[in-house]
Structures are given as C-alpha cells and as structure tokens.
Design a protein around this motif. Structure first.
Motif, PDB file in Angstrom:
ATOM      1  N   GLY A 154       0.821  -1.212   0.000  1.00 42.95           N
ATOM      2  CA  GLY A 154       0.000   0.000   0.000  1.00 42.95           C
ATOM      3  C   GLY A 154       0.851   1.256   0.000  1.00 42.95           C
ATOM      4  O   GLY A 154       0.521   2.245  -0.658  1.00 42.95           O
ATOM      5  N   ALA A 155       1.961   1.207   0.720  1.00 50.66           N
ATOM      6  CA  ALA A 155       2.872   2.353   0.752  1.00 50.66           C
ATOM      7  C   ALA A 155       3.480   2.601  -0.631  1.00 50.66           C
ATOM      8  O   ALA A 155       3.611   3.753  -1.071  1.00 50.66           O
ATOM      9  N   LEU A 156       3.844   1.520  -1.328  1.00 46.50           N
ATOM     10  CA  LEU A 156       4.376   1.657  -2.686  1.00 46.50           C
ATOM     11  C   LEU A 156       3.345   2.279  -3.625  1.00 46.50           C
ATOM     12  O   LEU A 156       3.655   3.186  -4.395  1.00 46.50           O
ATOM     13  N   ILE A 157       2.121   1.786  -3.556  1.00 49.65           N
ATOM     14  CA  ILE A 157       1.064   2.311  -4.412  1.00 49.65           C
ATOM     15  C   ILE A 157       0.748   3.759  -4.047  1.00 49.65           C
ATOM     16  O   ILE A 157       0.617   4.618  -4.926  1.00 49.65           O
ATOM     17  N   GLY A 158       0.648   4.037  -2.753  1.00 51.74           N
ATOM     18  CA  GLY A 158       0.376   5.410  -2.307  1.00 51.74           C
ATOM     19  C   GLY A 158       1.452   6.377  -2.754  1.00 51.74           C
ATOM     20  O   GLY A 158       1.164   7.508  -3.163  1.00 51.74           O
ATOM     21  N   ASN A 159       2.698   5.946  -2.693  1.00 53.90           N
ATOM     22  CA  ASN A 159       3.788   6.792  -3.170  1.00 53.90           C
ATOM     23  C   ASN A 159       3.646   7.079  -4.653  1.00 53.90           C
ATOM     24  O   ASN A 159       3.850   8.213  -5.099  1.00 53.90           O
ATOM     25  N   LYS A 160       3.279   6.072  -5.426  1.00 50.35           N
ATOM     26  CA  LYS A 160       3.128   6.242  -6.879  1.00 50.35           C
ATOM     27  C   LYS A 160       1.984   7.218  -7.186  1.00 50.35           C
ATOM     28  O   LYS A 160       2.120   8.080  -8.050  1.00 50.35           O
ATOM     29  N   VAL A 161       0.901   7.095  -6.466  1.00 51.19           N
ATOM     30  CA  VAL A 161      -0.261   7.949  -6.698  1.00 51.19           C
ATOM     31  C   VAL A 161       0.006   9.390  -6.274  1.00 51.19           C
ATOM     32  O   VAL A 161      -0.315  10.333  -6.999  1.00 51.19           O
ATOM     33  N   HIS A 162       0.605   9.556  -5.110  1.00 49.06           N
ATOM     34  CA  HIS A 162       0.772  10.897  -4.533  1.00 49.06           C
ATOM     35  C   HIS A 162       2.129  11.537  -4.794  1.00 49.06           C
ATOM     36  O   HIS A 162       2.323  12.721  -4.479  1.00 49.06           O
ATOM     37  N   SER A 163       3.071  10.765  -5.331  1.00 50.19           N
ATOM     38  CA  SER A 163       4.443  11.260  -5.528  1.00 50.19           C
ATOM     39  C   SER A 163       4.973  11.914  -4.252  1.00 50.19           C
ATOM     40  O   SER A 163       5.529  13.010  -4.273  1.00 50.19           O
ATOM     41  N   ASP A 164       4.787  11.222  -3.158  1.00 51.86           N
ATOM     42  CA  ASP A 164       5.181  11.735  -1.849  1.00 51.86           C
ATOM     43  C   ASP A 164       5.537  10.556  -0.949  1.00 51.86           C
ATOM     44  O   ASP A 164       5.102   9.431  -1.191  1.00 51.86           O
ATOM     45  N   THR A 165       6.290  10.825   0.089  1.00 51.76           N
ATOM     46  CA  THR A 165       6.705   9.760   1.003  1.00 51.76           C
ATOM     47  C   THR A 165       5.716   9.524   2.144  1.00 51.76           C
ATOM     48  O   THR A 165       5.861   8.544   2.866  1.00 51.76           O
ATOM     49  N   TRP A 166       4.708  10.373   2.288  1.00 50.41           N
ATOM     50  CA  TRP A 166       3.834  10.221   3.448  1.00 50.41           C
ATOM     51  C   TRP A 166       3.181   8.838   3.544  1.00 50.41           C
ATOM     52  O   TRP A 166       3.028   8.333   4.669  1.00 50.41           O
ATOM     53  N   PRO A 167       2.802   8.162   2.438  1.00 49.07           N
ATOM     54  CA  PRO A 167       2.235   6.821   2.618  1.00 49.07           C
ATOM     55  C   PRO A 167       3.228   5.834   3.260  1.00 49.07           C
ATOM     56  O   PRO A 167       2.830   4.968   4.043  1.00 49.07           O
ATOM     57  N   ILE A 168       4.491   5.981   2.950  1.00 49.27           N
ATOM     58  CA  ILE A 168       5.509   5.098   3.526  1.00 49.27           C
ATOM     59  C   ILE A 168       5.720   5.435   4.996  1.00 49.27           C
ATOM     60  O   ILE A 168       5.801   4.544   5.848  1.00 49.27           O
ATOM     61  N   VAL A 169       5.775   6.722   5.297  1.00 47.99           N
ATOM     62  CA  VAL A 169       5.954   7.160   6.677  1.00 47.99           C
ATOM     63  C   VAL A 169       4.785   6.674   7.535  1.00 47.99           C
ATOM     64  O   VAL A 169       4.987   6.149   8.642  1.00 47.99           O
ATOM     65  N   ARG A 170       3.565   6.814   7.043  1.00 49.02           N
ATOM     66  CA  ARG A 170       2.392   6.373   7.808  1.00 49.02           C
ATOM     67  C   ARG A 170       2.369   4.864   7.970  1.00 49.02           C
ATOM     68  O   ARG A 170       2.033   4.338   9.036  1.00 49.02           O
ATOM     69  N   ALA A 171       2.724   4.139   6.911  1.00 52.32           N
ATOM     70  CA  ALA A 171       2.783   2.675   7.012  1.00 52.32           C
ATOM     71  C   ALA A 171       3.830   2.263   8.051  1.00 52.32           C
ATOM     72  O   ALA A 171       3.582   1.356   8.864  1.00 52.32           O
ATOM     73  N   ARG A 172       4.970   2.919   8.048  1.00 51.95           N
ATOM     74  CA  ARG A 172       6.005   2.618   9.041  1.00 51.95           C
ATOM     75  C   ARG A 172       5.507   2.902  10.458  1.00 51.95           C
ATOM     76  O   ARG A 172       5.755   2.129  11.381  1.00 51.95           O
ATOM     77  N   ASP A 173       4.768   3.998  10.618  1.00 55.53           N
ATOM     78  CA  ASP A 173       4.200   4.319  11.939  1.00 55.53           C
ATOM     79  C   ASP A 173       3.258   3.218  12.416  1.00 55.53           C
ATOM     80  O   ASP A 173       3.263   2.849  13.603  1.00 55.53           O
ATOM     81  N   ILE A 174       2.453   2.681  11.517  1.00 54.50           N
ATOM     82  CA  ILE A 174       1.519   1.604  11.859  1.00 54.50           C
ATOM     83  C   ILE A 174       2.309   0.345  12.236  1.00 54.50           C
ATOM     84  O   ILE A 174       1.974  -0.343  13.210  1.00 54.50           O
ATOM     85  N   VAL A 175       3.346   0.047  11.469  1.00 51.80           N
ATOM     86  CA  VAL A 175       4.181  -1.124  11.748  1.00 51.80           C
ATOM     87  C   VAL A 175       4.756  -1.024  13.160  1.00 51.80           C
ATOM     88  O   VAL A 175       4.774  -2.014  13.906  1.00 51.80           O
ATOM     89  N   LYS A 176       5.226   0.137  13.534  1.00 51.78           N
ATOM     90  CA  LYS A 176       5.797   0.319  14.885  1.00 51.78           C
ATOM     91  C   LYS A 176       4.756   0.014  15.956  1.00 51.78           C
ATOM     92  O   LYS A 176       5.088  -0.524  17.023  1.00 51.78           O
ATOM     93  N   LYS A 177       3.510   0.337  15.700  1.00 52.72           N
ATOM     94  CA  LYS A 177       2.442   0.061  16.662  1.00 52.72           C
ATOM     95  C   LYS A 177       2.072  -1.423  16.687  1.00 52.72           C
ATOM     96  O   LYS A 177       1.683  -1.949  17.729  1.00 52.72           O
ATOM     97  N   LEU A 178       2.157  -2.089  15.521  1.00 53.73           N
ATOM     98  CA  LEU A 178       1.787  -3.496  15.416  1.00 53.73           C
ATOM     99  C   LEU A 178       2.762  -4.442  16.135  1.00 53.73           C
ATOM    100  O   LEU A 178       2.342  -5.447  16.705  1.00 53.73           O
ATOM    101  N   ILE A 179       4.037  -4.112  16.033  1.00 59.43           N
ATOM    102  CA  ILE A 179       5.049  -5.051  16.549  1.00 59.43           C
ATOM    103  C   ILE A 179       5.376  -4.725  17.994  1.00 59.43           C
ATOM    104  O   ILE A 179       5.697  -3.661  18.353  1.00 59.43           O
TER     105      ILE A 179
END
Length: 179
Positions: A154-179
């Motif tokens: 989803g982060a890869l697709i979001g980056n492609k759509v938005h041409s921005d890193t925020w989807p990756i940053v948000r996905a990483r934030d979620i990962v930190k909460k999951l683990i």
C-alpha cells in the motif's frame, strides 16, 4: 573489470527500458538498437520478448530481495529490521531514477491471461512476505507478516499515486504500533 556478456548487455538494456518506459512501450528493435547487438543475438538467448521480461523480473526480484534483506540486516531486533525495510523504501522512492515498483508497473500493464508473468510477480511479492515472516519468527509474531506486507504494498502504491513519502511514513508508523 569483467566485460559483460551479450546476455548481460541484453538484460541490462531491457531492464532500463522496461523500467523507464514500460514493457508494452518497449520494442525488440529498440532493445537491439540500444544494446548494440544483432537481432539474432537477442533471439539466441531469448526466444521471445516475454522470455526477456521473465529474465528482467527474475534478476530484479533477486536484487530487490537482497536490498531489502541488507537493509534489515543492518540492525538486530526484529521490530527494528522491519522498520529498516520501510526506511530503505522511503529512501529508495526519493531517488530521481525511481519510477515505481518494477513488479507493480509490469503487472498493471499485462492482460489477465499473462499467467507466467503474473506468477513471477507473485513469486517476488511472496518473497517479501516471507522475509517479513522470517524476521518476525524469533519473536513469535510471524502471523503479522501479511499485515505488514499489505502495508508495504500500500505504501508503494500510495507513493506512486501521490508522488510523496507520506504513505511510507504512515505505514512505518503503523508497523511500529503493530510489533
């Protein structure tokens, strides 16, 4: 420095062209011209354009897996390893020669009946899922691999759509909460 074989030149040229302009927009004649080879040389190594695409996907898949694993191996704790993969992804997408995920780009172009190619893309994507599972296994959280993989894609697709890193940053934030 070792001289590249004709096969390596062909795959390298096809890799560059398929990634930059797409599989459908890249013709055999362009590959032959830019590789500086005879068409017969291409067909000596690859019976079809699809065979050349398979070589591209296989080699790119191996390089991608190695890069993700290397990013994870820079740290010790499983949580940090997963986060390091997202950090790597954030850096990757900011490179000027990043044009999206090689595999997603190809799969979007192909018709549903391109089974062999779709299976190769699926194989590569499954190696990413498996990498997350292997990383999380020591802390008995390998069941989260699918969720983390989904966030990664989803982060890869979001980056492609938005041409921005925020989807990756948000996905990483979620990962930190999951683990």
């Amino acid at each position: 420095m070792k001289k590249k074989s004709i096969r390596e030149v062909i795959v390298g040229t096809a890799t560059r062209l398929f990634y930059r302009q797409g599989y459908s927009n890249t013709g055999i004649n362009q590959i032959v011209d830019e590789a500086g080879i005879a068409k017969s040389s291409l067909y000596h190594y690859f019976k079809s354009k699809e065979d050349l695409l398979m070589a591209y996907l296989e080699e790119t898949g191996a390089k991608t897996h190695a890069a993700l694993k290397a990013a994870a191996d820079e740290v010790n704790e499983p949580r940090d390893k997963v986060v390091a993969i997202f950090d790597y992804l954030e850096g990757l997408v900011q490179q000027k020669d990043f044009f999206g995920c090689n595999f997603l780009n190809i799969v979007y172009e192909l018709p549903e009946d391109a089974v062999r190619i779709r299976e190769q893309v699926k194989y590569q994507k499954d190696t990413v899922r498996q990498l997350f599972a292997e990383i999380l296994q020591p802390i008995h959280k390998e069941r989260l691999a699918d969720e983390i993989y989904t966030l990664f894609e989803g982060a890869l697709i979001g980056n492609k759509v938005h041409s921005d890193t925020w989807p990756i940053v948000r996905a990483r934030d979620i990962v930190k909460k999951l683990i």
